[in-house]
Design a protein around this motif. Structure first.
Motif, PDB file in Angstrom:
ATOM      1  N   ALA A   1       0.823  -1.208   0.000  1.00 25.78           N
ATOM      2  CA  ALA A   1       0.000   0.000   0.000  1.00 25.78           C
ATOM      3  C   ALA A   1       0.854   1.254   0.000  1.00 25.78           C
ATOM      4  CB  ALA A   1      -0.925  -0.006   1.220  1.00 25.78           C
ATOM      5  N   GLU A   2       1.818   1.332   0.921  1.00 26.95           N
ATOM      6  CA  GLU A   2       2.643   2.538   1.028  1.00 26.95           C
ATOM      7  C   GLU A   2       3.521   2.733  -0.196  1.00 26.95           C
ATOM      8  OE1 GLU A   2       5.889   4.632   4.058  1.00 26.95           O
ATOM      9  OE2 GLU A   2       4.953   2.725   4.605  1.00 26.95           O
ATOM     10  N   ASN A   3       4.091   1.637  -0.690  1.00 33.72           N
ATOM     11  CA  ASN A   3       5.027   1.760  -1.807  1.00 33.72           C
ATOM     12  C   ASN A   3       4.357   1.839  -3.167  1.00 33.72           C
ATOM     13  OD1 ASN A   3       7.973   1.631  -0.811  1.00 33.72           O
ATOM     14  ND2 ASN A   3       6.906   0.113   0.427  1.00 33.72           N
ATOM     15  N   THR A   4       3.048   1.636  -3.221  1.00 34.98           N
ATOM     16  CA  THR A   4       2.335   1.962  -4.458  1.00 34.98           C
ATOM     17  C   THR A   4       2.503   3.444  -4.743  1.00 34.98           C
ATOM     18  OG1 THR A   4       0.719   0.192  -4.138  1.00 34.98           O
ATOM     19  CG2 THR A   4       0.076   2.005  -5.594  1.00 34.98           C
ATOM     20  N   SER A   5       2.560   4.240  -3.691  1.00 34.89           N
ATOM     21  CA  SER A   5       2.848   5.659  -3.855  1.00 34.89           C
ATOM     22  C   SER A   5       4.357   5.892  -3.976  1.00 34.89           C
ATOM     23  CB  SER A   5       2.297   6.466  -2.670  1.00 34.89           C
ATOM     24  OG  SER A   5       2.638   7.828  -2.788  1.00 34.89           O
TER      25      SER A   5
ATOM     26  N   MET B   1      -6.020   4.672  -6.455  1.00 32.12           N
ATOM     27  CA  MET B   1      -6.223   3.355  -5.863  1.00 32.12           C
ATOM     28  C   MET B   1      -7.707   3.089  -5.600  1.00 32.12           C
ATOM     29  SD  MET B   1      -4.393   1.667  -2.492  1.00 32.12           S
ATOM     30  CE  MET B   1      -2.738   1.737  -3.151  1.00 32.12           C
ATOM     31  N   ILE B   2      -8.442   4.117  -5.237  1.00 29.41           N
ATOM     32  CA  ILE B   2      -9.887   3.965  -5.063  1.00 29.41           C
ATOM     33  C   ILE B   2     -10.540   3.588  -6.393  1.00 29.41           C
ATOM     34  CG2 ILE B   2     -12.042   5.186  -4.565  1.00 29.41           C
ATOM     35  CD1 ILE B   2     -10.455   6.836  -2.499  1.00 29.41           C
ATOM     36  N   LEU B   3     -10.145   4.285  -7.456  1.00 29.13           N
ATOM     37  CA  LEU B   3     -10.663   3.954  -8.787  1.00 29.13           C
ATOM     38  C   LEU B   3     -10.279   2.534  -9.177  1.00 29.13           C
ATOM     39  CD1 LEU B   3      -9.882   7.278 -10.715  1.00 29.13           C
ATOM     40  CD2 LEU B   3     -12.101   6.503  -9.842  1.00 29.13           C
ATOM     41  N   ALA B   4      -9.039   2.150  -8.864  1.00 28.72           N
ATOM     42  CA  ALA B   4      -8.581   0.799  -9.182  1.00 28.72           C
ATOM     43  C   ALA B   4      -9.383  -0.247  -8.414  1.00 28.72           C
ATOM     44  CB  ALA B   4      -7.090   0.665  -8.859  1.00 28.72           C
ATOM     45  N   ALA B   5      -9.781   0.073  -7.183  1.00 22.22           N
ATOM     46  CA  ALA B   5     -10.596  -0.860  -6.396  1.00 22.22           C
ATOM     47  C   ALA B   5     -11.922  -1.133  -7.097  1.00 22.22           C
ATOM     48  CB  ALA B   5     -10.835  -0.294  -4.998  1.00 22.22           C
ATOM     49  N   TYR B   6     -12.546  -0.091  -7.610  1.00 24.23           N
ATOM     50  CA  TYR B   6     -13.795  -0.282  -8.357  1.00 24.23           C
ATOM     51  C   TYR B   6     -13.553  -1.108  -9.622  1.00 24.23           C
ATOM     52  CZ  TYR B   6     -16.602   3.087  -5.657  1.00 24.23           C
ATOM     53  OH  TYR B   6     -17.306   3.733  -4.666  1.00 24.23           O
ATOM     54  N   LEU B   7     -12.490  -0.772 -10.356  1.00 18.15           N
ATOM     55  CA  LEU B   7     -12.227  -1.423 -11.644  1.00 18.15           C
ATOM     56  C   LEU B   7     -11.809  -2.878 -11.497  1.00 18.15           C
ATOM     57  CD1 LEU B   7     -10.345   1.477 -13.479  1.00 18.15           C
ATOM     58  CD2 LEU B   7     -12.704   0.711 -13.852  1.00 18.15           C
ATOM     59  N   THR B   8     -11.228  -3.241 -10.358  1.00 21.15           N
ATOM     60  CA  THR B   8     -10.770  -4.626 -10.167  1.00 21.15           C
ATOM     61  C   THR B   8     -11.778  -5.462  -9.386  1.00 21.15           C
ATOM     62  OG1 THR B   8      -9.527  -3.924  -8.188  1.00 21.15           O
ATOM     63  CG2 THR B   8      -8.322  -4.032 -10.295  1.00 21.15           C
TER      64      THR B   8
ATOM     65  N   ALA C   1     -13.443   1.452   0.311  1.00 23.25           N
ATOM     66  CA  ALA C   1     -12.123   2.062   0.157  1.00 23.25           C
ATOM     67  C   ALA C   1     -12.221   3.579   0.277  1.00 23.25           C
ATOM     68  CB  ALA C   1     -11.512   1.670  -1.187  1.00 23.25           C
ATOM     69  N   ALA C   2     -13.224   4.170  -0.393  1.00 27.94           N
ATOM     70  CA  ALA C   2     -13.425   5.618  -0.326  1.00 27.94           C
ATOM     71  C   ALA C   2     -13.840   6.048   1.077  1.00 27.94           C
ATOM     72  CB  ALA C   2     -14.477   6.048  -1.344  1.00 27.94           C
ATOM     73  N   CYS C   3     -14.657   5.254   1.722  1.00 34.09           N
ATOM     74  CA  CYS C   3     -15.142   5.572   3.071  1.00 34.09           C
ATOM     75  C   CYS C   3     -14.004   5.564   4.085  1.00 34.09           C
ATOM     76  CB  CYS C   3     -16.231   4.580   3.467  1.00 34.09           C
ATOM     77  SG  CYS C   3     -16.875   4.821   5.133  1.00 34.09           S
ATOM     78  N   ILE C   4     -13.200   4.502   4.069  1.00 32.73           N
ATOM     79  CA  ILE C   4     -12.092   4.398   5.019  1.00 32.73           C
ATOM     80  C   ILE C   4     -11.028   5.444   4.712  1.00 32.73           C
ATOM     81  CG2 ILE C   4     -10.283   2.893   5.920  1.00 32.73           C
ATOM     82  CD1 ILE C   4     -13.114   2.155   6.801  1.00 32.73           C
TER      83      ILE C   4
ATOM     84  N   VAL D   1      -6.944   3.317   1.949  1.00 34.94           N
ATOM     85  CA  VAL D   1      -7.646   2.792   0.774  1.00 34.94           C
ATOM     86  C   VAL D   1      -7.502   1.274   0.705  1.00 34.94           C
ATOM     87  CG1 VAL D   1      -7.836   2.852  -1.739  1.00 34.94           C
ATOM     88  CG2 VAL D   1      -7.291   4.948  -0.488  1.00 34.94           C
ATOM     89  N   MET D   2      -6.292   0.786   0.940  1.00 31.70           N
ATOM     90  CA  MET D   2      -6.046  -0.657   0.887  1.00 31.70           C
ATOM     91  C   MET D   2      -6.891  -1.384   1.913  1.00 31.70           C
ATOM     92  SD  MET D   2      -4.262  -3.102  -0.626  1.00 31.70           S
ATOM     93  CE  MET D   2      -2.749  -2.431  -1.350  1.00 31.70           C
TER      94      MET D   2
END
Length: 306
Positions: free
Chosen positions: A139-143, A207-214, A221-224, A243-244
């Motif tokens: 999660a952290e290193n995705t950024s 990452m939020i968009l990716a959560a929806y797409l995957t 994800a958006a809420c947290i 998000v993760m």
């Protein structure tokens, strides 16, 4: 190139040179300045100045000469360096080693594997703790390893990419709040917070968009993210971790041991379900989805600018 080749161990990585520069410069500075609060803060500032200047200046000069006399060489070299600055596949591979070790060899092997990619003490982690540590690292290193370097290369090519990697590497080496680096690492840690401020938030949105797409829990994800994105001493680390946690419907963070001392930390996310080994591989879906969205966004921005 990054997605195809990753970071093969036989290929010497420029970040290792930056690491040697940091270690050598730190050693010289500590021998020259008093080991007190003022001396170490000044020394930490000098370290940042030297490392950033060298890490930016050397590739800038090399590329300038290459482009001036043989532009094809300059293009090839800058492309190669940009590939090395990104870490999408290597992040997936290194965290997947934790998954394989836990699955095939057991807890001790998992602890050893995760110790290679995290800074916390791992010798007493449970299987859930090992899994959580690996997922948090992704999660952290995705950024830090993907979107942030892409962001700076978008602005200033490989040169600014190396500037970012130098700052990020310094933070990972000296940016600790322990007896050795409490004051010496202040400048590096603060600068890392500054340069990651925008990329961390861009990464979280992607990452939020990716959560929806995957097909993951994009809504949670958006809420947290909205609720827990500041549940970390760093202003940036919890952005993507939140998000993760939401996308996986698990709880991350919480107390952790560093250098033999327990650090009390707030949790991130809700324990909708218990963490399981497969969460490491689920985190890879978000990593790759976010990376692809970051690439697409970067291409669009370059087209608009040009």
């Amino acid at each position: 190139m990054d997605l195809i080749f990753g970071d093969p161990r036989w290929l010497y990585h420029p970040v290792r040179l930056i690491g040697h520069l940091i270690s050598g410069t730190e050693r010289i500075i500590r021998n020259c300045l008093p080991a007190n609060k003022t001396g170490e803060r000044i020394g930490g500032g000098i370290l940042v100045l030297v490392v950033v200047t060298v890490s930016t200046g050397v590739p800038a000069v090399i590329l300038s000469v290459a482009y001036k006399y043989f532009w094809q060489l300059g293009l090839a070299l800058e492309s190669f360096w940009c590939y090395q600055i990104l870490a999408t596949k290597s992040l997936k591979v290194e965290s997947d080693r934790v998954y394989i070790a836990l699955k095939d060899k057991g807890l001790e092997a998992g602890r050893k594997a995760v110790s290679m990619i995290v800074g916390r003490d791992t010798q007493n982690l449970t299987e859930e703790g090992v899994t959580k540590a690996a997922v948090e690292t992704v999660a952290e290193n995705t950024s830090d390893g993907v979107i942030a370097p892409l962001f700076y290369m978008l602005i200033g090519g490989a040169v600014l990419g190396f500037t970012y990697k130098a700052i990020n590497t310094m933070d990972s080496m000296v940016g600790y709040k322990n007896d050795k680096y409490q004051w010496f690492g202040t400048a590096a840690a603060k600068l890392d917070d500054v340069v990651n401020f925008i990329p961390a938030r861009v990464s979280a949105v992607l990452m939020i968009l990716a959560a929806y797409l995957t097909g993951m829990d994009g809504k949670n994800a958006a809420c947290i993210f909205r609720r827990d994105r500041f549940n970390h001493k760093s202003p940036n680390s919890a952005q993507t971790e939140a998000v993760m946690a939401g996308a996986l419907d698990v709880q991350l963070a919480g107390d952790a041991w560093y250098f033999g001392k327990l650090h009390k930390k707030p949790t991130i996310g809700d324990p909708v379900r218990e963490m399981e080994l497969l969460d490491i591989r689920r985190s890879h879906k978000l990593l790759y989805g976010t990376a692809m969205l970051g690439l697409i966004l970067g291409i669009i921005l370059r087209i608009l600018v040009l």
